[in-house]
Design an enzyme around this catalytic site. Structure first.
Site, PDB file in Angstrom:
ATOM      1  N   ASN A  11       0.872  -1.182   0.000  1.00 23.41           N
ATOM      2  CA  ASN A  11       0.000   0.000   0.000  1.00 23.41           C
ATOM      3  C   ASN A  11       0.904   1.225   0.000  1.00 23.41           C
ATOM      4  O   ASN A  11       1.525   1.545   1.015  1.00 23.41           O
ATOM      5  CB  ASN A  11      -0.884  -0.024   1.259  1.00 23.41           C
ATOM      6  CG  ASN A  11      -1.614   1.288   1.475  1.00 23.41           C
ATOM      7  OD1 ASN A  11      -1.773   2.089   0.551  1.00 23.41           O
ATOM      8  ND2 ASN A  11      -2.068   1.509   2.707  1.00 23.41           N
ATOM      9  N   LYS A  13       0.137   4.300  -0.259  1.00 21.18           N
ATOM     10  CA  LYS A  13      -0.499   5.517   0.300  1.00 21.18           C
ATOM     11  C   LYS A  13      -0.306   6.687  -0.668  1.00 21.18           C
ATOM     12  O   LYS A  13      -0.271   6.469  -1.882  1.00 21.18           O
ATOM     13  CB  LYS A  13       0.063   5.831   1.685  1.00 21.18           C
ATOM     14  CG  LYS A  13       0.136   4.590   2.578  1.00 21.18           C
ATOM     15  CD  LYS A  13       0.360   4.899   4.007  1.00 21.18           C
ATOM     16  CE  LYS A  13       0.564   3.600   4.782  1.00 21.18           C
ATOM     17  NZ  LYS A  13       0.442   3.739   6.203  1.00 21.18           N
ATOM     18  N   HIS A 101      -9.187   1.185   5.289  1.00 17.07           N
ATOM     19  CA  HIS A 101      -7.869   1.338   5.927  1.00 17.07           C
ATOM     20  C   HIS A 101      -8.024   2.281   7.120  1.00 17.07           C
ATOM     21  O   HIS A 101      -8.824   3.225   7.079  1.00 17.07           O
ATOM     22  CB  HIS A 101      -6.865   1.903   4.907  1.00 17.07           C
ATOM     23  CG  HIS A 101      -5.467   1.903   5.423  1.00 17.07           C
ATOM     24  ND1 HIS A 101      -4.984   2.879   6.256  1.00 17.07           N
ATOM     25  CD2 HIS A 101      -4.446   1.031   5.233  1.00 17.07           C
ATOM     26  CE1 HIS A 101      -3.718   2.597   6.566  1.00 17.07           C
ATOM     27  NE2 HIS A 101      -3.382   1.484   5.956  1.00 17.07           N
ATOM     28  N   GLU A 103      -6.372   4.681   8.167  1.00 14.46           N
ATOM     29  CA  GLU A 103      -6.188   6.112   7.869  1.00 14.46           C
ATOM     30  C   GLU A 103      -7.468   6.695   7.285  1.00 14.46           C
ATOM     31  O   GLU A 103      -7.818   7.842   7.543  1.00 14.46           O
ATOM     32  CB  GLU A 103      -4.990   6.299   6.914  1.00 14.46           C
ATOM     33  CG  GLU A 103      -3.673   6.120   7.660  1.00 14.46           C
ATOM     34  CD  GLU A 103      -2.516   5.633   6.803  1.00 14.46           C
ATOM     35  OE1 GLU A 103      -2.598   5.718   5.565  1.00 14.46           O
ATOM     36  OE2 GLU A 103      -1.524   5.162   7.397  1.00 14.46           O
ATOM     37  N   GLU A 173      -4.952  -4.985  10.995  1.00 15.82           N
ATOM     38  CA  GLU A 173      -3.944  -3.937  11.087  1.00 15.82           C
ATOM     39  C   GLU A 173      -4.141  -3.131  12.374  1.00 15.82           C
ATOM     40  O   GLU A 173      -4.930  -2.182  12.393  1.00 15.82           O
ATOM     41  CB  GLU A 173      -4.072  -2.986   9.895  1.00 15.82           C
ATOM     42  CG  GLU A 173      -3.788  -3.614   8.566  1.00 15.82           C
ATOM     43  CD  GLU A 173      -3.205  -2.599   7.598  1.00 15.82           C
ATOM     44  OE1 GLU A 173      -2.101  -2.836   7.117  1.00 15.82           O
ATOM     45  OE2 GLU A 173      -3.839  -1.556   7.369  1.00 15.82           O
ATOM     46  N   GLY A 179       2.909   2.294  10.565  1.00 18.02           N
ATOM     47  CA  GLY A 179       3.845   3.394  10.340  1.00 18.02           C
ATOM     48  C   GLY A 179       4.630   3.797  11.577  1.00 18.02           C
ATOM     49  O   GLY A 179       5.280   4.835  11.606  1.00 18.02           O
ATOM     50  N   SER A 219       3.891  -2.206  10.213  1.00 15.14           N
ATOM     51  CA  SER A 219       5.348  -2.236  10.296  1.00 15.14           C
ATOM     52  C   SER A 219       5.957  -3.586   9.915  1.00 15.14           C
ATOM     53  O   SER A 219       6.901  -4.062  10.566  1.00 15.14           O
ATOM     54  CB  SER A 219       5.816  -1.788  11.692  1.00 15.14           C
ATOM     55  OG  SER A 219       5.389  -0.460  11.948  1.00 15.14           O
TER      56      SER A 219
HETATM   57  C1  PEP Z   1      -0.472   0.162   6.082  1.00 12.76           C
HETATM   58  O1  PEP Z   1      -0.494   1.328   5.711  1.00 12.76           O
HETATM   59  O2  PEP Z   1      -1.396  -0.591   5.779  1.00 12.76           O
HETATM   60  C2  PEP Z   1       0.670  -0.275   6.875  1.00 12.76           C
HETATM   61  C3  PEP Z   1       0.623  -1.459   7.411  1.00 12.76           C
HETATM   62  O3  PEP Z   1       1.724   0.589   6.991  1.00 12.76           O
HETATM   63  P1  PEP Z   1       3.193   0.257   7.580  1.00 12.76           P
HETATM   64  O4  PEP Z   1       3.631  -1.024   6.949  1.00 12.76           O
HETATM   65  O5  PEP Z   1       4.026   1.422   7.178  1.00 12.76           O
HETATM   66  O6  PEP Z   1       3.037   0.134   9.047  1.00 12.76           O
END
Ligand code: PEP
Length: 257
Positions: A11, A13, A101, A103, A173, A179, A219
């Site tokens: 992803n 973003k 998601h 976000e 998640e 992040g 992460s």
């Molecule tokens: C995500 O945006 O779905 C995500 C898991 O980000 P990151 O891997 O940067 O934590």
């Protein structure tokens, strides 16, 4: 027991314009081994503006990558300034659409009801939703992680039919791991993915729950992918930051090597 096909998705973003996106996919393809594609789905989800360029690249270079989108609107068309429909994504050979998601939930007010409408719109176009669920740090510290995740799952999947379980992907998640560089332990990730699978059995049936793929996201890095994938209910990863670096993403995708 059903053999579930691993699925690793990047992803991106709001990163990479269409030229940078082409470069990233070319580099990724260079780093990937042919065996990485076998028996596994690899998805890249660039920003909307890069979808067409990446679709063309995948086509012309015959790359066995699937195209993903990060969001969509639930209507097929209409007066929704600034929005993009699942129908439009289908025309671009998009195969997967990330729905709900964290976000989008936190920054754009997406409720379970909105996510639910998007999931249905995605399915209507015969695309595959990647439905994201996850608790905040406060919810985890209050011992409510499972309750929150199961609640999001029920709301997001209300009335959603599953004909082919391969066509529905869930992503656990935890918001506090996205992040932040802080990954859930493999035990915590497994526990919540197992809770998601148990709830899928309630919502559908055992066979469906056994066959639906569940990703972990938060992460994920080259250093932790293998142990996460070793857990029985984790079938893949949704990768943010590390998917922007072709070396790292190739190492994650190549977790079986
Ligand atoms: C995500 O945006 O779905 C995500 C898991 O980000 P990151 O891997 O940067 O934590």
């Amino acid at each position: 027991m059903t053999e579930r096909r691993p699925i690793i998705a990047g992803n991106w973003k709001m990163h990479k314009d269409h030229l940078e996106a082409i470069q990233l996919v070319q580099r990724l393809a260079y780093h990937l081994d042919e065996s990485d594609y076998e028996g596994q789905d690899i998805v890249v989800a660039p920003p909307f503006v890069a979808l067409r360029s990446i679709q063309t690249l995948i086509d012309s270079d015959r790359l066995p990558l699937a195209l993903g989108a990060q969001n969509c609107h639930w209507e097929a068309e209409g007066a929704f300034t600034g929005e993009v429909s699942a129908a439009m994504l289908a025309r671009l050979d998009v195969a997967y659409v990330i729905c709900g998601h964290s976000e989008r939930r936190a920054l754009f007010g997406e409720t379970d009801e909105i996510v639910n409408r998007k999931v249905k719109a995605v399915q209507k176009q015969h695309l595959r939703p990647i439905v994201c669920v996850g608790e905040t740090l406060e919810e985890r510290q209050a011992g409510r992680a499972e309750e929150v995740v199961v609640g999001q799952l029920r709301g997001s999947l209300a009335g959603v039919k599953v004909v082919d379980p391969e066509e529905l992907v869930l992503a656990y998640e935890p918001v506090w791991a996205i992040g932040t560089g802080e990954t859930a332990t493999k035990e915590d990730a497994q526990e919540l993915c197992a809770a998601i699978r148990a709830e899928l059995a309630e919502l559908y049936d055992d066979a469906t729950a056994e066959a639906v793929r569940i990703q972990y996201g938060g992460s994920v890095k080259p250093g932790n992918i293998r142990e996460l994938m070793g857990e029985p209910d984790i079938d893949g990863a949704l990768v943010g930051g590390a998917s922007l670096n072709s070396d790292d993403f190739a190492l994650i995708v190549g977790w079986r090597r």
